[in-house]
Enzyme design. Structure first.
Site, mmCIF file in Angstrom:
data_model
loop_
_atom_site.group_PDB
_atom_site.id
_atom_site.type_symbol
_atom_site.label_atom_id
_atom_site.label_comp_id
_atom_site.label_asym_id
_atom_site.label_seq_id
_atom_site.Cartn_x
_atom_site.Cartn_y
_atom_site.Cartn_z
ATOM 1 N N ASP A 1 -8.507 11.687 -52.454
ATOM 2 C CA ASP A 1 -8.717 11.284 -53.855
ATOM 3 C C ASP A 1 -8.329 12.450 -54.755
ATOM 4 O O ASP A 1 -8.897 13.545 -54.633
ATOM 5 C CB ASP A 1 -10.212 10.931 -54.003
ATOM 6 C CG ASP A 1 -10.588 10.396 -55.361
ATOM 7 O OD1 ASP A 1 -9.977 10.814 -56.357
ATOM 8 O OD2 ASP A 1 -11.517 9.574 -55.416
ATOM 9 N N HIS B 1 -8.190 7.172 -54.683
ATOM 10 C CA HIS B 1 -9.170 6.753 -55.696
ATOM 11 C C HIS B 1 -9.004 5.286 -56.095
ATOM 12 O O HIS B 1 -9.710 4.804 -56.972
ATOM 13 C CB HIS B 1 -8.988 7.647 -56.939
ATOM 14 C CG HIS B 1 -10.145 7.651 -57.889
ATOM 15 N ND1 HIS B 1 -11.377 8.205 -57.581
ATOM 16 C CD2 HIS B 1 -10.276 7.178 -59.160
ATOM 17 C CE1 HIS B 1 -12.199 8.066 -58.613
ATOM 18 N NE2 HIS B 1 -11.564 7.436 -59.582
ATOM 19 N N SER C 1 -16.241 5.298 -59.523
ATOM 20 C CA SER C 1 -15.858 6.428 -60.370
ATOM 21 C C SER C 1 -16.810 6.540 -61.559
ATOM 22 O O SER C 1 -18.007 6.751 -61.357
ATOM 23 C CB SER C 1 -14.390 6.285 -60.775
ATOM 24 O OG SER C 1 -13.916 7.500 -61.279
#
Ligand SMILES: N[C@@H](CCC(=O)N[C@@H](CSC=O)C(=O)NCC(=O)O)C(=O)O
Length: 285
Positions: free
Chosen positions: A226, A259, A150
């Site tokens: 996600d 995620h 991320s």
């Protein structure tokens, strides 16, 4: 530079350790974690994978949740997990204590704007100060690869692309691919770097990939489920550039994954093997 060891745990015949040290680049006390595979215990220097974590993380999330150590022990790769921002009572945080600015949200840039520029120099810390510290204190080679998740995936890609002679390969899970065009990136970059978008481009993977000449292999995994995919991550922007420029770029869309570190732990072994191939530790199968 003095390192203080604050924890040691044996796993897979290697060692997970945490250290604190005074950072002259960040102007504060920092903590990092290192996994040393068994090869390092017999003083055989090993290459290092630097892992950059995402928003709200410390050195602990990856080491506790990703399940990377078993294969790292087999392959003979050390893993270094730094913190995600400068830390401490004297370090500026977001006035609203938002999770996406300030503490835990350094975005791996060198801030140019006050008050952030006093401490938020994470790019220099990751590229220069931390590796020098690691190489001076542990049985590692100068060979490095870099990976992250991320915000940390953004860090791994931008740092890797900008430093082709320092990192053999780079990989990312759910990276923020085009921060200059998403809310997370725009918020952080306007605070840390000011209003001139030209200055932001030095920290945007799409801009960097489009303009740099020499590229190392890149592997990205992205979950289709996600919740940040459409608004913040935008892997399609990177693919559009990478496909036209590179034959060493692989983006895997993983059906149904989100995620979280559950996703990372499902595919971390393929990232370690990818880096091991590029480090010459194993052959491509
Ligand atoms: N609290 C926030 C989201 C925080 C979050 O999901 N952090 C991710 C990284 S997101 C991008 O950088 C993370 O890795 N968290 C730590 C963990 O151990 O899972 C919100 O509510 O939206």
């Amino acid at each position: 530079m003095i390192l203080e060891n604050i924890s040691s745990n044996k796993l897979f015949e290697g060692w997970h350790k945490q250290y604190t040290h005074s950072s002259s680049v960040l102007n504060c006390e920092m903590r990092f974690a290192i996994y040393l595979p068994p090869q390092a215990s017999s003083n055989t220097p090993v290459p290092v994978m630097y892992w950059l974590s995402g928003l709200t993380c410390s050195d602990e999330n990856f080491m506790q949740k990703a399940g990377a150590q078993k294969l790292a022990a087999e392959l003979g790769i050390a893993i270094v997990a730094p913190d995600t921002s400068p830390r401490g009572e004297n370090v500026t945080d977001d006035s609203n204590k938002a999770y996406d600015l300030g503490l835990g949200a350094g975005f791996y840039v060198n801030a140019t704007q006050a008050p952030w520029n006093k401490h938020y120099q994470m790019y220099d810390y990751i590229v220069n100060e931390l590796p020098q510290l690691i190489e001076a204190n542990f049985p590692v080679t100068k060979e490095r690869v870099i990976s992250g998740h991320s915000m940390g995936g953004h860090g791994a890609l931008t740092i890797g692309i900008r430093n082709p002679d320092l990192y053999q390969s780079m990989s990312a899970f759910s990276p923020i691919c085009n921060p200059i065009n998403c809310a997370w990136g725009q918020k952080a970059f306007s605070a840390y770097l000011g209003d001139n978008i030209e200055e932001w481009k030095a920290y945007d993977s799409c801009e960097l990939l489009a303009n740099h000449k020499k590229h190392q292999p890149i592997l990205i995994d992205q979950g289709s489920n996600d919740s940040f995919l459409q608004d913040q991550l935008k892997p399609e922007s990177l693919t559009a550039i990478a496909d036209s420029k590179l034959n060493i770029f692989q983006l895997n869309i993983r059906e149904g994954y989100d995620h979280s570190y559950y996703f990372i732990s499902s595919f971390i072994e393929s990232h370690l093997r990818f880096h091991a191939v590029n480090l010459g530790l194993i052959k491509n199968s």
